[in-house]
Design a protein around this motif. Structure first.
Motif, PDB file in Angstrom:
ATOM      1  N   ALA A  34       0.925  -1.121  -0.006  1.00  0.00           N
ATOM      2  CA  ALA A  34      -0.135  -0.144  -0.102  1.00  0.00           C
ATOM      3  C   ALA A  34       0.752   1.417   0.052  1.00  0.00           C
ATOM      4  N   PHE A  35       2.106   1.194   0.666  1.00  0.00           N
ATOM      5  CA  PHE A  35       2.825   2.341   0.838  1.00  0.00           C
ATOM      6  C   PHE A  35       3.579   2.565  -0.616  1.00  0.00           C
ATOM      7  N   GLN A  36       3.838   1.704  -1.395  1.00  0.00           N
ATOM      8  CA  GLN A  36       4.363   1.710  -2.764  1.00  0.00           C
ATOM      9  C   GLN A  36       3.455   2.202  -3.527  1.00  0.00           C
ATOM     10  N   ILE A  37       2.237   1.916  -3.524  1.00  0.00           N
ATOM     11  CA  ILE A  37       1.066   2.178  -4.521  1.00  0.00           C
ATOM     12  C   ILE A  37       0.565   3.768  -4.198  1.00  0.00           C
ATOM     13  N   GLY A  38       0.672   4.030  -2.816  1.00  0.00           N
ATOM     14  CA  GLY A  38       0.254   5.348  -2.456  1.00  0.00           C
ATOM     15  C   GLY A  38       1.482   6.277  -2.947  1.00  0.00           C
ATOM     16  N   SER A  39       2.725   6.107  -2.789  1.00  0.00           N
ATOM     17  CA  SER A  39       3.619   6.932  -3.324  1.00  0.00           C
ATOM     18  C   SER A  39       3.690   7.000  -4.864  1.00  0.00           C
ATOM     19  N   ALA A  40       3.448   5.922  -5.803  1.00  0.00           N
ATOM     20  CA  ALA A  40       3.092   6.024  -7.126  1.00  0.00           C
ATOM     21  C   ALA A  40       2.101   7.009  -7.444  1.00  0.00           C
ATOM     22  N   ILE A  41       1.102   6.956  -6.743  1.00  0.00           N
ATOM     23  CA  ILE A  41      -0.219   7.737  -6.895  1.00  0.00           C
ATOM     24  C   ILE A  41       0.168   9.142  -6.566  1.00  0.00           C
ATOM     25  N   LYS A  42       0.803   9.484  -5.491  1.00  0.00           N
ATOM     26  CA  LYS A  42       1.602  10.930  -5.334  1.00  0.00           C
ATOM     27  C   LYS A  42       2.221  11.403  -6.392  1.00  0.00           C
ATOM     28  N   ARG A  43       3.257  10.417  -6.904  1.00  0.00           N
ATOM     29  CA  ARG A  43       4.246  10.968  -8.036  1.00  0.00           C
ATOM     30  C   ARG A  43       3.481  11.335  -9.289  1.00  0.00           C
ATOM     31  N   ILE A  44       2.289  10.433  -9.627  1.00  0.00           N
ATOM     32  CA  ILE A  44       1.459  10.678 -10.752  1.00  0.00           C
ATOM     33  C   ILE A  44       0.763  12.245 -10.724  1.00  0.00           C
ATOM     34  N   GLN A  45       0.150  12.302  -9.424  1.00  0.00           N
ATOM     35  CA  GLN A  45      -0.572  13.408  -9.048  1.00  0.00           C
ATOM     36  C   GLN A  45       0.660  14.730  -9.335  1.00  0.00           C
ATOM     37  N   LEU A  46       1.727  14.575  -8.770  1.00  0.00           N
ATOM     38  CA  LEU A  46       2.933  15.729  -8.997  1.00  0.00           C
ATOM     39  C   LEU A  46       2.947  15.936 -10.616  1.00  0.00           C
ATOM     40  N   THR A  47       3.158  14.742 -11.140  1.00  0.00           N
ATOM     41  CA  THR A  47       3.600  14.790 -12.623  1.00  0.00           C
ATOM     42  C   THR A  47       2.253  15.530 -13.265  1.00  0.00           C
ATOM     43  N   LYS A  48       1.328  15.558 -13.167  1.00  0.00           N
ATOM     44  CA  LYS A  48       0.219  16.195 -13.673  1.00  0.00           C
ATOM     45  C   LYS A  48      -0.098  17.654 -13.245  1.00  0.00           C
ATOM     46  N   LYS A  49       0.174  17.699 -12.143  1.00  0.00           N
ATOM     47  CA  LYS A  49       0.236  19.061 -11.647  1.00  0.00           C
ATOM     48  C   LYS A  49       1.508  20.076 -12.398  1.00  0.00           C
ATOM     49  N   GLU A  50       2.506  19.433 -12.527  1.00  0.00           N
ATOM     50  CA  GLU A  50       3.626  19.960 -13.277  1.00  0.00           C
ATOM     51  C   GLU A  50       2.913  20.197 -14.654  1.00  0.00           C
ATOM     52  N   GLN A  51       2.360  19.207 -15.314  1.00  0.00           N
ATOM     53  CA  GLN A  51       1.976  19.339 -16.574  1.00  0.00           C
ATOM     54  C   GLN A  51       0.734  20.410 -16.710  1.00  0.00           C
ATOM     55  N   GLU A  52       0.144  20.746 -15.793  1.00  0.00           N
ATOM     56  CA  GLU A  52      -1.124  21.581 -15.857  1.00  0.00           C
ATOM     57  C   GLU A  52      -0.512  23.066 -15.730  1.00  0.00           C
ATOM     58  N   VAL A  53       0.662  23.364 -14.732  1.00  0.00           N
ATOM     59  CA  VAL A  53       1.531  24.469 -14.743  1.00  0.00           C
ATOM     60  C   VAL A  53       2.000  24.861 -15.802  1.00  0.00           C
ATOM     61  N   ALA A  54       2.511  23.750 -16.527  1.00  0.00           N
ATOM     62  CA  ALA A  54       3.363  24.101 -17.934  1.00  0.00           C
ATOM     63  C   ALA A  54       2.493  24.536 -18.949  1.00  0.00           C
ATOM     64  N   LEU A  55       1.209  24.102 -18.939  1.00  0.00           N
ATOM     65  CA  LEU A  55       0.105  24.281 -20.006  1.00  0.00           C
ATOM     66  C   LEU A  55      -0.370  25.729 -19.738  1.00  0.00           C
ATOM     67  N   ILE A  56      -0.598  26.023 -18.347  1.00  0.00           N
ATOM     68  CA  ILE A  56      -1.033  27.413 -18.089  1.00  0.00           C
ATOM     69  C   ILE A  56       0.146  28.410 -18.587  1.00  0.00           C
ATOM     70  N   GLN A  57       1.412  28.078 -18.227  1.00  0.00           N
ATOM     71  CA  GLN A  57       2.289  29.278 -18.710  1.00  0.00           C
ATOM     72  C   GLN A  57       2.481  29.364 -20.111  1.00  0.00           C
ATOM     73  N   GLU A  58       2.174  28.079 -20.783  1.00  0.00           N
ATOM     74  CA  GLU A  58       2.197  28.264 -22.204  1.00  0.00           C
ATOM     75  C   GLU A  58       0.966  29.259 -22.773  1.00  0.00           C
ATOM     76  N   ARG A  59      -0.250  28.744 -22.057  1.00  0.00           N
ATOM     77  CA  ARG A  59      -1.245  29.837 -22.460  1.00  0.00           C
ATOM     78  C   ARG A  59      -0.985  31.152 -22.179  1.00  0.00           C
ATOM     79  N   ASN A  60      -0.358  31.462 -21.299  1.00  0.00           N
ATOM     80  CA  ASN A  60      -0.024  32.875 -20.885  1.00  0.00           C
ATOM     81  C   ASN A  60       0.995  33.496 -21.727  1.00  0.00           C
ATOM     82  N   ARG A  61       1.790  32.648 -22.313  1.00  0.00           N
ATOM     83  CA  ARG A  61       2.818  33.153 -22.980  1.00  0.00           C
ATOM     84  C   ARG A  61       2.422  33.457 -24.584  1.00  0.00           C
ATOM     85  N   LEU A  62       1.347  32.532 -25.091  1.00  0.00           N
ATOM     86  CA  LEU A  62       0.665  32.485 -26.160  1.00  0.00           C
ATOM     87  C   LEU A  62      -0.189  33.970 -26.226  1.00  0.00           C
ATOM     88  N   ALA A  63      -0.807  34.026 -25.112  1.00  0.00           N
ATOM     89  CA  ALA A  63      -1.904  35.391 -24.862  1.00  0.00           C
ATOM     90  C   ALA A  63      -1.006  36.485 -25.011  1.00  0.00           C
TER      91      ALA A  63
END
Length: 344
Positions: free
Chosen positions: A131-160
């Motif tokens: 369960a610890f390993q699975i929980g850690s993997a879930i957290k890493r996936i969430q952090l990766t998705k958050k980084e992707q969302e931030v990158a997308l927002i930054q790209e939108r702002n640059r394009l705007a």
């Protein structure tokens, strides 16, 4: 990932069946992975697992599951037996452990074996490790998705910014030049040409400002109502806004609702020949509903099946991607109603 992790866990241990619940902040659970479930729990698309409550979920909500535990009986299996369902495969009890990373909790990992009413301390320790390993993997996936969302927002702002500093300024210059050209000539045909050019440039400028707003909605930090009213003002639409209920929406849900409203207002401006729109938003404890209605020219929705509108398709995909339901109702001369309902 969860389905694969669960399958590997069962292969390498004496556990024979298992399932994973994700549990949201509102306490609602979702079955995200399952393996080797007995027939009584697997029938009707795992209805017995998806519906109702159970003892392990209740303990999770009360914060009573600090480590892997033996659940004396499984309420879902007990209910299946009471209803005289067949196919429990001798499973009556299960072990449960919280999926978490640090202090952040995500849900439950449950495992069971036919004929077993209790698991050993060593088996529970193994379950905690998994369960610890699975929980850690879930957290890493969430952090990766958050980084992707931030990158997308930054790209939108640059394009705007780029559109504002380049194309937007060029269109504004064309508008001024056309106005000046019309004032400098006495020839009516030339004057009309300049006026036509000025009108086209002004229309393109309005479209560009709306596009920039879509890329970087400045009003969303003030809430959906402020953002929608601001966008409607840019398009020259009068917005009648009705709101029932208040809730702190997840950022993804809030943006989805806003993007759907944006697309609907844009379509109204371009196609509906209406200058007034009514938007009603109702918020419950676990979902938000939005209705967008205009009294414009309307259209035959049967044509959407043969030739789907890009705008309507975009709205539907956004809502369904968020786990919600989308509906559009329209007919020629009777306006259009768009409804979206999204859980959170």
């Amino acid at each position: 990932m969860l389905q694969g992790a669960l399958s590997q866990l069962l292969k390498g241990t004496d556990f024979q069946t298992g399932w994973i619940f994700f549990i949201g902040e509102n306490g609602r659970h979702a079955l995200l992975a399952q393996s080797n479930l007995p027939k009584a729990l697997n029938e009707d698309d795992c209805h017995a697992m998806r519906a109702g409550g159970c003892w392990c979920v209740n303990k999770y909500k009360r914060g009573e599951l600090e480590k892997a535990s033996n659940i004396l009986e499984c309420k879902r299996i007990v209910n299946a037996i009471d209803k005289k369902h067949e196919g429990t495969d001798g499973i009556t009890h299960h072990a449960t452990v919280t999926l978490q990373s640090g202090t952040e909790r995500f849900g439950l990992l449950n495992v069971a074996t036919p004929g077993r009413k209790k698991f050993t301390e060593q088996e529970l320790i193994l379950l905690e490790s998994a369960a610890f390993q699975i929980g850690s993997a879930i957290k890493r996936i969430q952090l990766t998705k958050k980084e992707q969302e931030v990158a997308l927002i930054q790209e939108r702002n640059r394009l705007a910014r780029d559109l504002h500093d380049s194309v937007n300024q060029l269109l504004f210059s064309i508008t001024l030049t056309a106005r000046g050209g019309a004032e400098m000539t006495d020839q009516q045909e030339v004057k009309e040409t300049f006026h036509g050019l000025q009108s086209l440039a002004q229309e393109a400028l309005t479209e560009m400002r709306a596009l920039i707003w879509q890329l970087r909605p400045k009003g969303l930090e003030g809430g959906i109502k402020e953002a929608v009213n601001g966008y409607g003002e840019i398009l020259g639409l009068k917005i009648n806004f009705n709101q029932n209920g208040v809730a702190a929406l997840p950022s993804k849900v809030e943006e989805t609702i806003f993007r759907v409203a944006q697309e609907a207002l844009t379509n109204c401006k371009r196609h509906a020949a209406a200058d007034e729109v009514t938007i009603s938003i109702s918020t419950a404890s676990d979902r938000i509903s939005m209705s967008i209605e205009d009294k414009g020219c309307g259209f035959n929705t049967k044509h959407l099946k043969a030739l789907p509108s890009v705008g309507v398709k975009s709205m539907r995909e956004r809502v369904e991607l968020a786990g919600g339901e989308f509906m559009i109702k329209s007919s020629p001369g009777k306006g259009t109603v768009i409804k979206a309902e999204i859980p959170f």
